[in-house]
Design a protein around this motif. Structure first.
Motif, PDB file in Angstrom:
ATOM      1  N   ARG A  69       0.211  -0.871   0.284  1.00  0.00           N
ATOM      2  CA  ARG A  69      -0.342  -0.011   0.046  1.00  0.00           C
ATOM      3  C   ARG A  69       0.891   1.297   0.030  1.00  0.00           C
ATOM      4  O   ARG A  69       0.413   2.459  -0.319  1.00  0.00           O
ATOM      5  CB  ARG A  69      -0.696  -0.064   1.066  1.00  0.00           C
ATOM      6  N   PHE A  70       1.682   1.251   0.952  1.00  0.00           N
ATOM      7  CA  PHE A  70       2.774   2.077   0.984  1.00  0.00           C
ATOM      8  C   PHE A  70       3.075   2.633  -0.014  1.00  0.00           C
ATOM      9  O   PHE A  70       3.574   3.096  -1.118  1.00  0.00           O
ATOM     10  CB  PHE A  70       3.822   2.379   1.787  1.00  0.00           C
ATOM     11  N   ARG A  71       3.935   1.211  -1.045  1.00  0.00           N
ATOM     12  CA  ARG A  71       4.646   1.717  -2.075  1.00  0.00           C
ATOM     13  C   ARG A  71       3.545   2.085  -3.583  1.00  0.00           C
ATOM     14  O   ARG A  71       4.126   2.834  -4.431  1.00  0.00           O
ATOM     15  CB  ARG A  71       5.108   0.114  -2.706  1.00  0.00           C
ATOM     16  N   ALA A  72       2.339   1.591  -3.527  1.00  0.00           N
ATOM     17  CA  ALA A  72       1.370   1.948  -4.710  1.00  0.00           C
ATOM     18  C   ALA A  72       1.114   3.890  -4.256  1.00  0.00           C
ATOM     19  O   ALA A  72       1.179   4.710  -5.185  1.00  0.00           O
ATOM     20  CB  ALA A  72       0.562   1.026  -4.142  1.00  0.00           C
ATOM     21  N   ASN A  73       1.320   4.133  -3.084  1.00  0.00           N
ATOM     22  CA  ASN A  73       0.512   5.522  -2.933  1.00  0.00           C
ATOM     23  C   ASN A  73       1.658   6.525  -2.969  1.00  0.00           C
ATOM     24  O   ASN A  73       1.433   7.388  -3.064  1.00  0.00           O
ATOM     25  CB  ASN A  73       0.238   5.675  -0.627  1.00  0.00           C
ATOM     26  N   MET A  74       2.992   5.628  -3.254  1.00  0.00           N
ATOM     27  CA  MET A  74       4.556   6.693  -3.259  1.00  0.00           C
ATOM     28  C   MET A  74       4.029   6.691  -4.781  1.00  0.00           C
ATOM     29  O   MET A  74       4.263   7.775  -5.012  1.00  0.00           O
ATOM     30  CB  MET A  74       5.428   6.092  -2.667  1.00  0.00           C
ATOM     31  N   GLU A  75       3.962   5.841  -5.155  1.00  0.00           N
ATOM     32  CA  GLU A  75       3.989   5.665  -7.018  1.00  0.00           C
ATOM     33  C   GLU A  75       3.274   6.682  -7.462  1.00  0.00           C
ATOM     34  O   GLU A  75       3.484   7.643  -8.424  1.00  0.00           O
ATOM     35  CB  GLU A  75       3.728   4.166  -7.081  1.00  0.00           C
ATOM     36  N   CYS A  93      12.220   1.664  -2.400  1.00  0.00           N
ATOM     37  CA  CYS A  93      11.663   0.103  -2.858  1.00  0.00           C
ATOM     38  C   CYS A  93      11.086  -0.512  -0.769  1.00  0.00           C
ATOM     39  O   CYS A  93      12.179   0.278  -0.268  1.00  0.00           O
ATOM     40  CB  CYS A  93      12.997  -0.291  -3.094  1.00  0.00           C
ATOM     41  N   ALA A  94      11.168  -1.555  -0.228  1.00  0.00           N
ATOM     42  CA  ALA A  94      10.617  -2.168   0.793  1.00  0.00           C
ATOM     43  C   ALA A  94      11.148  -3.657   0.984  1.00  0.00           C
ATOM     44  O   ALA A  94      10.620  -4.649  -0.401  1.00  0.00           O
ATOM     45  CB  ALA A  94       9.238  -1.230   1.471  1.00  0.00           C
ATOM     46  N   GLY A  95      12.022  -3.251   1.870  1.00  0.00           N
ATOM     47  CA  GLY A  95      12.227  -5.018   2.285  1.00  0.00           C
ATOM     48  C   GLY A  95      11.860  -5.312   3.472  1.00  0.00           C
ATOM     49  O   GLY A  95      12.048  -4.262   4.466  1.00  0.00           O
ATOM     50  N   ARG A 143      17.839  -4.564  -7.677  1.00  0.00           N
ATOM     51  CA  ARG A 143      18.797  -4.860  -8.723  1.00  0.00           C
ATOM     52  C   ARG A 143      17.623  -5.549  -9.931  1.00  0.00           C
ATOM     53  O   ARG A 143      17.735  -6.017 -11.232  1.00  0.00           O
ATOM     54  CB  ARG A 143      19.727  -6.143  -7.830  1.00  0.00           C
ATOM     55  N   ASN A 144      16.285  -5.197  -9.137  1.00  0.00           N
ATOM     56  CA  ASN A 144      15.411  -5.993 -10.200  1.00  0.00           C
ATOM     57  C   ASN A 144      14.515  -5.710 -10.492  1.00  0.00           C
ATOM     58  O   ASN A 144      13.186  -6.221 -10.499  1.00  0.00           O
ATOM     59  CB  ASN A 144      15.232  -7.681  -9.634  1.00  0.00           C
ATOM     60  N   GLY A 145      14.728  -3.804 -10.482  1.00  0.00           N
ATOM     61  CA  GLY A 145      13.932  -3.180 -11.027  1.00  0.00           C
ATOM     62  C   GLY A 145      13.126  -1.946 -10.376  1.00  0.00           C
ATOM     63  O   GLY A 145      12.616  -1.255 -10.854  1.00  0.00           O
ATOM     64  N   ARG A 146      13.440  -1.788  -8.671  1.00  0.00           N
ATOM     65  CA  ARG A 146      12.966  -0.776  -8.244  1.00  0.00           C
ATOM     66  C   ARG A 146      11.297  -0.834  -8.151  1.00  0.00           C
ATOM     67  O   ARG A 146      10.682  -1.397  -9.079  1.00  0.00           O
ATOM     68  CB  ARG A 146      13.661   0.133  -8.516  1.00  0.00           C
ATOM     69  N   ASN A 147      10.802  -0.085  -7.129  1.00  0.00           N
ATOM     70  CA  ASN A 147       9.446   0.411  -7.355  1.00  0.00           C
ATOM     71  C   ASN A 147       8.911  -0.804  -6.974  1.00  0.00           C
ATOM     72  O   ASN A 147       8.012  -1.439  -7.379  1.00  0.00           O
ATOM     73  CB  ASN A 147       9.017   1.131  -8.141  1.00  0.00           C
ATOM     74  N   GLN A 148       9.616  -1.889  -5.657  1.00  0.00           N
ATOM     75  CA  GLN A 148       9.448  -3.452  -5.404  1.00  0.00           C
ATOM     76  C   GLN A 148       8.761  -3.641  -3.868  1.00  0.00           C
ATOM     77  O   GLN A 148      10.209  -2.634  -3.414  1.00  0.00           O
ATOM     78  CB  GLN A 148       9.979  -4.064  -5.632  1.00  0.00           C
TER      79      GLN A 148
END
Length: 358
Positions: free
Chosen positions: A281-287, A300-302, A328-333
């Protein structure tokens, strides 16, 4: 019986905000001839506000302290369900409820914080056999004034100067205190909080429960933003990222700025899928957010489960490995470190309690 001065010393000795409500409750029980003290704080999630009784003590010694990280939000009462508490909160003044007649027992409601502009909201309930005397009210006002001063002082020392989020020092403190759900059955409430404050670090490291999760967030290409738009615009981006995080995660999740473009979130959650959903949800809100003079920015979040053998550094290291994988695999993940291990993408073993899962 301890004097007012002695209780003031106890309040000002603290370096942990999590213990202030408990110490305040003890002071009021000890100094006044009252039956019970309840301290209720306001929590909010997705626009809904509810009451959390963070501390309660009675004159016979019974009581409890609740960790906001571990609360079931939906089980809490909404603000309107406690009308006298709400009136105290709205008027920032003393409210009395005489439930058995004007000369009988009553509950007196006192605002925990004086500043209506503050994000912190709460009420003190004082249960007594009769109306509080002017002297008792003055004692309450004095001790609460000291509590407020200490709370603001400790809050300031726990915060990042730029974003207002919690800082790395606060993460270390919380990891060894508020995170502790006692693994020994029967150790709970007030005892749990008190033990968490005195256990040596070496012992605390082996008492962290399995349902805490720590995640880190890195803003993608932040160096490019800084070089292209300048330092002030880059700082504005960080402020807006902090705002998005505050609006996305629950109010009782702990959100930190670790430095630079790196943030962290500490939460208590029973299921890995729910943690992943929160970070997604955070990633989508940021995007989808339009950053002024920058436009689109992603992150990116882990995240990883906190285990009984962890320290803050080891847990952060695992979460950062998941972030590195995303970058390393495209970011925004968003990636779960534990899931990456299960898929064989890291050569580690996932630990749950004392069991290794390969």
């Amino acid at each position: 019986m301890a004097t007012l001065t002695e209780h003031i010393i106890k309040l000002t000795d603290h370096r942990d905000r999590e213990l202030l409500e408990l110490t305040l409750s003890k002071a009021l029980i000890d100094l006044l001839r009252i039956d019970r003290v309840v301290i209720a704080r306001v929590l909010s999630e997705e626009g809904v506000k509810r009451w959390l009784e963070v501390a309660s003590l009675d004159v016979r010694g019974g009581g409890k302290v609740v960790d906001p990280l571990r609360v079931d939000f939906d089980s809490l009462r909404e603000l309107a369900d406690e009308k006298d508490r709400l009136r105290c909160l709205q008027t920032r003044s003393l409210v009395e409820y005489a439930w058995a007649g004007e000369e009988g027992p009553r509950i007196s409601f006192i605002p925990l914080f004086a500043d209506s502009a503050s994000d912190d909201e709460g009420v003190i309930e004082v249960h007594s056999g009769s109306a509080l005397s002017q002297g008792q009210v003055q004692v309450i006002e004095d001790i609460v004034h000291v509590f407020r001063n200490m709370y603001r002082l400790l809050a300031y020392s726990d915060r990042d100067a730029l974003t207002g989020l919690l800082n790395r020092k606060s993460l270390d403190d919380t990891f060894y205190s508020a995170v502790l759900e006692e693994m020994d059955h029967g150790l709970e409430g007030e005892t749990a909080v008190l033990e968490a404050s005195v256990l040596p670090v070496a012992e605390r490291r082996h008492r962290v429960p399995p349902n805490y999760w720590l995640g880190t967030v890195d803003v993608d290409h932040f160096g490019v933003i800084n070089d292209k738009s300048g330092h002030l615009i880059a700082e504005e981006v960080l402020l807006l990222v902090a705002r998005i995080m505050n609006n996305t995660f629950r109010t009782y999740d702990r959100i930190y700025r670790l430095g630079g473009e790196q943030f962290a979130v500490l939460m208590h959650c029973p299921d890995e899928a729910l943690v992943l959903a929160a970070f997604e949800r955070f990633r989508a809100n940021m995007e989808k957010f339009n950053f002024p003079q920058v436009g689109r920015a992603t992150a990116c979040a882990g995240f990883t489960r906190v285990t009984a053998d962890d320290s803050p550094s080891t847990t952060l290291e695992r979460a950062e490995r998941a972030v590195d994988y995303a970058q390393r695999n495209g970011r925004n993940q968003v990636h779960s470190y534990d899931d990456l291990v299960r898929k064989g993408l890291f050569g580690d073993a996932v630990k749950v309690g004392a069991v290794d899962i390969f």
